[in-house]
Design a protein around this motif. Sequence first.
Motif, PDB file in Angstrom:
ATOM      1  N   UNK A 136      11.718   6.110   2.355  1.00  0.00           N
ATOM      2  CA  UNK A 136      11.118   4.817   2.665  1.00  0.00           C
ATOM      3  C   UNK A 136      10.835   4.709   4.162  1.00  0.00           C
ATOM      4  N   UNK A 137      11.803   5.114   4.976  1.00  0.00           N
ATOM      5  CA  UNK A 137      11.646   4.989   6.421  1.00  0.00           C
ATOM      6  C   UNK A 137      10.443   5.776   6.938  1.00  0.00           C
ATOM      7  N   UNK A 138      10.162   6.937   6.332  1.00  0.00           N
ATOM      8  CA  UNK A 138       9.011   7.740   6.757  1.00  0.00           C
ATOM      9  C   UNK A 138       7.710   6.967   6.585  1.00  0.00           C
ATOM     10  N   UNK A 139       7.644   6.158   5.537  1.00  0.00           N
ATOM     11  CA  UNK A 139       6.418   5.420   5.253  1.00  0.00           C
ATOM     12  C   UNK A 139       6.264   4.156   6.098  1.00  0.00           C
ATOM     13  N   UNK A 140       7.332   3.772   6.788  1.00  0.00           N
ATOM     14  CA  UNK A 140       7.286   2.531   7.566  1.00  0.00           C
ATOM     15  C   UNK A 140       6.695   2.714   8.960  1.00  0.00           C
ATOM     16  N   UNK A 141       6.326   3.958   9.297  1.00  0.00           N
ATOM     17  CA  UNK A 141       5.684   4.193  10.593  1.00  0.00           C
ATOM     18  C   UNK A 141       4.404   3.362  10.681  1.00  0.00           C
ATOM     19  N   UNK A 142       4.296   2.592  11.729  1.00  0.00           N
ATOM     20  CA  UNK A 142       3.115   1.753  11.887  1.00  0.00           C
ATOM     21  C   UNK A 142       3.217   0.398  11.228  1.00  0.00           C
ATOM     22  N   UNK A 143       4.363   0.110  10.616  1.00  0.00           N
ATOM     23  CA  UNK A 143       4.538  -1.203   9.979  1.00  0.00           C
ATOM     24  C   UNK A 143       4.548  -2.295  11.043  1.00  0.00           C
ATOM     25  N   UNK A 144       3.961  -3.457  10.751  1.00  0.00           N
ATOM     26  CA  UNK A 144       4.009  -4.561  11.721  1.00  0.00           C
ATOM     27  C   UNK A 144       5.455  -5.005  11.945  1.00  0.00           C
TER      28      UNK A 144
ATOM     29  N   UNK B 201      13.552  -7.197   4.037  1.00  0.00           N
ATOM     30  CA  UNK B 201      14.655  -6.340   3.591  1.00  0.00           C
ATOM     31  C   UNK B 201      14.216  -4.891   3.394  1.00  0.00           C
ATOM     32  N   UNK B 202      12.933  -4.663   3.159  1.00  0.00           N
ATOM     33  CA  UNK B 202      12.434  -3.288   2.999  1.00  0.00           C
ATOM     34  C   UNK B 202      12.567  -2.526   4.320  1.00  0.00           C
ATOM     35  N   UNK B 203      12.401  -3.223   5.427  1.00  0.00           N
ATOM     36  CA  UNK B 203      12.559  -2.579   6.728  1.00  0.00           C
ATOM     37  C   UNK B 203      13.970  -2.036   6.924  1.00  0.00           C
ATOM     38  N   UNK B 204      14.926  -2.651   6.239  1.00  0.00           N
ATOM     39  CA  UNK B 204      16.335  -2.284   6.372  1.00  0.00           C
ATOM     40  C   UNK B 204      16.738  -1.186   5.395  1.00  0.00           C
ATOM     41  N   UNK B 205      15.796  -0.713   4.588  1.00  0.00           N
ATOM     42  CA  UNK B 205      16.083   0.334   3.598  1.00  0.00           C
ATOM     43  C   UNK B 205      16.479   1.617   4.321  1.00  0.00           C
ATOM     44  N   UNK B 206      17.656   2.159   3.987  1.00  0.00           N
ATOM     45  CA  UNK B 206      18.178   3.325   4.697  1.00  0.00           C
ATOM     46  C   UNK B 206      17.641   4.652   4.158  1.00  0.00           C
ATOM     47  N   UNK B 207      16.932   4.641   3.051  1.00  0.00           N
ATOM     48  CA  UNK B 207      16.439   5.895   2.478  1.00  0.00           C
ATOM     49  C   UNK B 207      15.359   6.519   3.359  1.00  0.00           C
ATOM     50  N   UNK B 208      15.482   7.814   3.598  1.00  0.00           N
ATOM     51  CA  UNK B 208      14.537   8.505   4.460  1.00  0.00           C
ATOM     52  C   UNK B 208      13.123   8.453   3.888  1.00  0.00           C
TER      53      UNK B 208
ATOM     54  N   UNK C 259       0.815  -1.220   0.000  1.00  0.00           N
ATOM     55  CA  UNK C 259       0.000   0.000   0.000  1.00  0.00           C
ATOM     56  C   UNK C 259       0.846   1.266   0.000  1.00  0.00           C
ATOM     57  N   UNK C 260       2.181   1.126   0.091  1.00  0.00           N
ATOM     58  CA  UNK C 260       3.057   2.294   0.158  1.00  0.00           C
ATOM     59  C   UNK C 260       3.477   2.770  -1.229  1.00  0.00           C
ATOM     60  N   UNK C 261       3.967   3.992  -1.289  1.00  0.00           N
ATOM     61  CA  UNK C 261       4.448   4.583  -2.543  1.00  0.00           C
ATOM     62  C   UNK C 261       5.939   4.275  -2.675  1.00  0.00           C
TER      63      UNK C 261
ATOM     64  N   UNK D 280      20.475  -2.781  22.872  1.00  0.00           N
ATOM     65  CA  UNK D 280      19.256  -2.047  22.558  1.00  0.00           C
ATOM     66  C   UNK D 280      18.395  -2.912  21.650  1.00  0.00           C
ATOM     67  N   UNK D 281      17.132  -3.066  21.981  1.00  0.00           N
ATOM     68  CA  UNK D 281      16.213  -3.803  21.122  1.00  0.00           C
ATOM     69  C   UNK D 281      15.889  -2.946  19.903  1.00  0.00           C
ATOM     70  N   UNK D 282      16.077  -3.503  18.717  1.00  0.00           N
ATOM     71  CA  UNK D 282      15.821  -2.786  17.473  1.00  0.00           C
ATOM     72  C   UNK D 282      14.920  -3.644  16.585  1.00  0.00           C
ATOM     73  N   UNK D 283      13.620  -3.388  16.592  1.00  0.00           N
ATOM     74  CA  UNK D 283      12.683  -4.241  15.850  1.00  0.00           C
ATOM     75  C   UNK D 283      12.846  -4.177  14.337  1.00  0.00           C
ATOM     76  N   UNK D 284      13.572  -3.166  13.824  1.00  0.00           N
ATOM     77  CA  UNK D 284      13.768  -3.051  12.376  1.00  0.00           C
ATOM     78  C   UNK D 284      15.079  -3.685  11.905  1.00  0.00           C
ATOM     79  N   UNK D 285      15.850  -4.205  12.833  1.00  0.00           N
ATOM     80  CA  UNK D 285      17.142  -4.787  12.459  1.00  0.00           C
ATOM     81  C   UNK D 285      16.939  -6.119  11.748  1.00  0.00           C
ATOM     82  N   UNK D 286      17.290  -6.169  10.465  1.00  0.00           N
ATOM     83  CA  UNK D 286      17.191  -7.428   9.708  1.00  0.00           C
ATOM     84  C   UNK D 286      18.515  -7.781   9.041  1.00  0.00           C
TER      85      UNK D 286
END
Length: 428
Positions: free
Chosen positions: A213-221, A204-211, A187-189, A250-256
């Motif tokens: 992309x990261x802005x759109x990941x707010x609320x991602x499961x 792997x999308x969670x690990x995308x360093x581009x800002x 559903x993201x752009x 540190x717990x990092x839920x986006x670390x893949x």
Amino acid sequence: MRTFQAPKGTYDLLPPDSARYLAVREALALPARRAGYGYVETPGFEEVELFARGVGESTDVVTKEMYAFTTKGGDELALRPEGTASVLRAALEANLHKAGNLPVKLWYSGSYYRYERPQKGRYRHFSQVGAEAIGAEDPHLDAELVILADDGFRSLGLRDYRLLLNSLGDRKCRPAYRELLQEFLRALDLDEATRDRIEINPLRVLDDKRESVQKQLTGAPMMRDHLCQECRDYHERVRELLTIAEIPFEDDPKLVRGLDYYTRTTFEFVHDGLGAQSALGGGGRYDGLSEMIGGPELPSVGWALGVDRTVLALDEEDVRLDLAPPVQVYAVPLGEEARRALFSVVTELRRAGVTADFAFGGKGLKNAMKSANRSGARFALVAGERDLAENVAQLKDLESGEQAPVALDEVVSRLRSRLTLTTVREAQ
């Protein structure tokens, strides 16, 4: 005539800087060696398919960064972009897992190659130290490897780094989470390449360093919220063991991380002083990798630590390693007879474990003493015709300037005693 330079994105290691790199490699490997890990060395190139299957066909490592080529015999090979797949392949080929002593514990050090945009801390040729524990599923093993890596960094004097920790679940709980994450990401752009990645490996999308992309990941499961009870308990045990060992994390839920083979425990050491290239190293559990490359089910865990990045971190913290001088004794002969005599003494010193060098090329006293000072030696051993007539050489302390004659047949024992005493004083 054209002069040659190192290829773009590579570097040469030369004295005196190379001594620091060697010291870093030794420090990072020592904790693993103390924990029973044996040394393994694999070829610098492997079949392309090994990395395509193991690392992941959708990863940047395989699709963009791998140096692949076809041999004259038609074999499709690649310079190794990482170490785990090669080490596991070697262990399986040698049937180490059938020896009855699991886990198989191996450590390694070497050069790896990725075609990347060269920048500080990111090279096309880089050096790593790695450790792998093959054939056991045990949270104590995961914790052991994290502790060993941390011990290596701390032994070097590093302090300003952080340990990030996550769990990526297993084959039981990840499929359902994968579908949930895919539904969210679709559903993201996102650009076409990223959309393709959603279908292959959405983590792997969670690990995308581009800002953007990261802005759109707010609320991602997040995987941590969808772990099965077994994975949740496993991860909690790893966390407990690290806490008991006083290893902050540190717990990092986006670390893949960037490789597809990780399951359950995933971790990364980062240093905020290094900018964009902040990862000093990391690793995790890869329980399905053996089956991916044609082997049996062998749950395993490991890490790789960057030598280059660690050296940069030491520079950032202004840590100066206590390196032994490359030369302890520098022999300065005056005349041909002295050259023969002192060359024999230098050979004896080396065989006795003393690092010694010699004024080659027939230098005069002044130039030879300049060379002695430049070498970093603590002592100069000087002899001319008059000294040899008395069967002595002049031993000069290059720090204090004190000089005294020493019988030629006592030089080795005297120097070993003096150098040992000096080492003890410096350690106090």
